[in-house]
Design an enzyme around this catalytic site. Structure first.
Site, PDB file in Angstrom:
ATOM      1  CD  GLU A 191      -3.678   6.847   5.729  1.00 28.78           C
ATOM      2  OE1 GLU A 191      -4.500   6.325   6.009  1.00 28.78           O
ATOM      3  OE2 GLU A 191      -2.539   6.506   6.322  1.00 28.78           O
TER       4      GLU A 191
ATOM      5  CD  GLU B 194      -2.411   1.058   2.939  1.00 28.26           C
ATOM      6  OE1 GLU B 194      -2.571  -0.134   3.382  1.00 28.26           O
ATOM      7  OE2 GLU B 194      -3.029   2.061   3.203  1.00 28.26           O
TER       8      GLU B 194
ATOM      9  CG  HIS C  76       1.599   0.894   4.879  1.00 30.75           C
ATOM     10  ND1 HIS C  76       1.426   0.528   6.314  1.00 30.75           N
ATOM     11  CD2 HIS C  76       1.041   1.809   4.736  1.00 30.75           C
ATOM     12  CE1 HIS C  76       0.970   1.662   6.874  1.00 30.75           C
ATOM     13  NE2 HIS C  76       0.484   2.461   5.867  1.00 30.75           N
TER      14      HIS C  76
ATOM     15  CG  ASP D 121      -1.496   4.821   3.310  1.00 26.48           C
ATOM     16  OD1 ASP D 121      -2.584   4.222   2.644  1.00 26.48           O
ATOM     17  OD2 ASP D 121      -1.080   4.214   4.284  1.00 26.48           O
TER      18      ASP D 121
END
Ligand SMILES: *[C@@H]1O[C@H](CO)[C@@H](O)[C@H](O)[C@H]1NC(C)=O
Length: 445
Positions: free
Chosen positions: A230, A225, A241, A227
């Protein structure tokens, strides 16, 4: 007309015919070096978890509130055969509207049959395929308006390594596919998914005691992942991640980590990632209402994946507001002062300074992460946090800690309780627009 049973008996998870699935259009731009961009006509699809699932034979709910119907769903396989996923009324049920290149997600929507909280959507290339992005050596840019996102909410725009067809090709049980938003995975190996690999996750389902819509099954769905974003109006973070396996992979029980009732670091993914949050890195005047980047106004967010092929080594961030390019703030935390971007060196220094488990490097750091960002699906979402009230993003967490790294944002440690934000901030929303993708320095002025 209810003619869905025919297929439901043979295959699953099938689709219903009660509401036609019409994907909201969303255009975006593919740019080339020199800065010329061409408009791509895409659309978005809501994740299957938000959809009504009912019997193939009639309109009896297969899943209601946070429970599976025990007659239709005595076990996962039978449940999948007995149940279909329905098309979505995007604005009426879910508070999702799009216009040209912009998409607005409302937080709480009171529909005719239900109250909906948050949403998660994927960018589609065509009706049956997600748009795939290869981030290596590229730049991803979008504009976001977070002015209507208070403490406790998270307007998240990110990439996950889902299958392009939502898993339809790999799992014959999955009749619905990307058209109905199936196949989600992320680095938390979520176990709250109702269907994984085409099978209902109803076995051992435990309703979540503080969430009337959600629960956790025996299986989870893991994948790498990125991101990109956020954030709310008070705090923001970007975080890679990494997982050990390429692509989406189902996990079971404690092998799903904390979500499966096991150790937080017990899955094959890195749940913490390597984050850069300007406030957490010591700069409290960078992001917020009236601050250097003023969250009362829209801001353009630029994310650059420096390197090429499977050797991306750094992720840089720039912001553009009022026509001015603003470089990411530098960390002020002792031992990390030379960094304003994410790299293996930054991750090692930051985890050391904060005394955090270095799960990002333990799972392979940038070397492995690079191998996972070539086939990514774009996710656009808005959510609140039934586990820790989003305090990990915008407040002090752990709440009683005064260690470096615990201070992540200006929100009160009592903020972000879902019951509070869902009632007091029901009308919150996030607006994403002007998505651009291309070579480094091609997508912003
Ligand atoms: C925060 O970042 C901005 C922009 O880089 C910088 O001008 C300012 O001095 C920083 N403040 C602190 C306290 O480091």
């Amino acid at each position: 007309m209810l003619c869905v049973g025919l297929f439901g008996l043979v295959y699953s998870i099938g689709v219903g015919t009660n509401t036609q699935e019409t994907h909201p259009k969303l255009s975006w731009k593919q740019c080339s070096s020199g800065g010329s961009c061409t408009t791509q006509q895409g659309s978005v699809v809501i994740d299957s978890n938000w959809r009504w699932t009912h019997s193939t034979k009639d309109l009896t709910n297969c899943y209601d509130g946070n429970l599976w119907d025990s007659t239709l769903c005595p076990d996962g396989t039978t449940c999948s055969k007995n149940c279909v996923l329905e098309g979505a009324d995007y604005s009426g049920t879910y508070g999702i509207t799009s216009s040209g290149d912009s998409l607005t997600l409302k937080f709480v929507t009171h529909g005719s049959y239900s109250t909906n909280v948050g949403s998660r959507l994927y960018l589609l290339k065509d009706d049956n395929n997600y748009q795939i992005f290869n981030l290596a050596g590229k730049e991803f840019t979008f504009t976001v308006d977070v002015s209507n996102l208070p403490c406790g909410l998270n307007g998240a725009l990110y990439f996950v390594e889902m299958d392009q067809d939502g898993g339809k090709g790999k799992h014959k049980e999955n009749e619905a596919g990307a058209k109905y938003g199936t196949g989600y995975c992320d680095a938390q190996c979520p176990t709250d998914l109702k269907f994984i690999d085409g099978i209902a996750n109803s076995d051992g389902w435990k309703p979540q005691d503080n969430d009337e819509n959600s629960g956790n099954g025996k299986y989870g769905s893991c994948c790498s992942e990125m991101d990109i974003w956020e954030a709310n109006s008070l705090a923001t973070a970007y975080t890679p991640h990494v997982c050990d396996t390429k692509g989406q992979k189902r996990c079971q029980g404690t092998a799903c980590g904390e979500n499966g009732g096991g150790d937080r670091f017990g899955s094959e993914c890195d749940p913490d990632g390597c984050d850069f949050n300007s406030w957490r890195q010591g700069n409290k005047s960078f992001w917020g209402p009236g601050l250097i980047i003023d969250t009362k106004k829209s801001v353009q967010v630029v994310t650059q994946f420096i390197g090429s092929g499977s050797s991306v080594t750094e992720i840089r961030r720039k912001y553009v507001q009022n026509g001015k390019v603003i470089e990411n703030s530098y960390s002020t935390i002792s031992g990390t002062e030379k960094y304003n971007s994410i790299s293996d060196d930054y991750c090692n220094a930051q985890k050391k300074a904060f005394g955090d488990t270095n799960s990002f490097e333990n799972h392979g750091g940038f070397k492995r992460f690079s191998q996972h960002i070539q086939d990514m699906v774009l996710v656009l979402s808005l959510w609140d946090d039934h586990t820790v009230n989003m305090l990990w993003l915008d407040s002090v967490y752990p709440t009683n800690s005064n260690k470096p790294g615990a201070d992540r944002g200006p929100c009160e440690t009592s903020s972000g309780v879902p019951a509070d934000v869902e009632s007091k901030s029901a009308s919150a929303s996030v607006k994403y627009s002007d998505i651009r993708f291309g070579p480094i320095d091609s997508t912003y002025k």
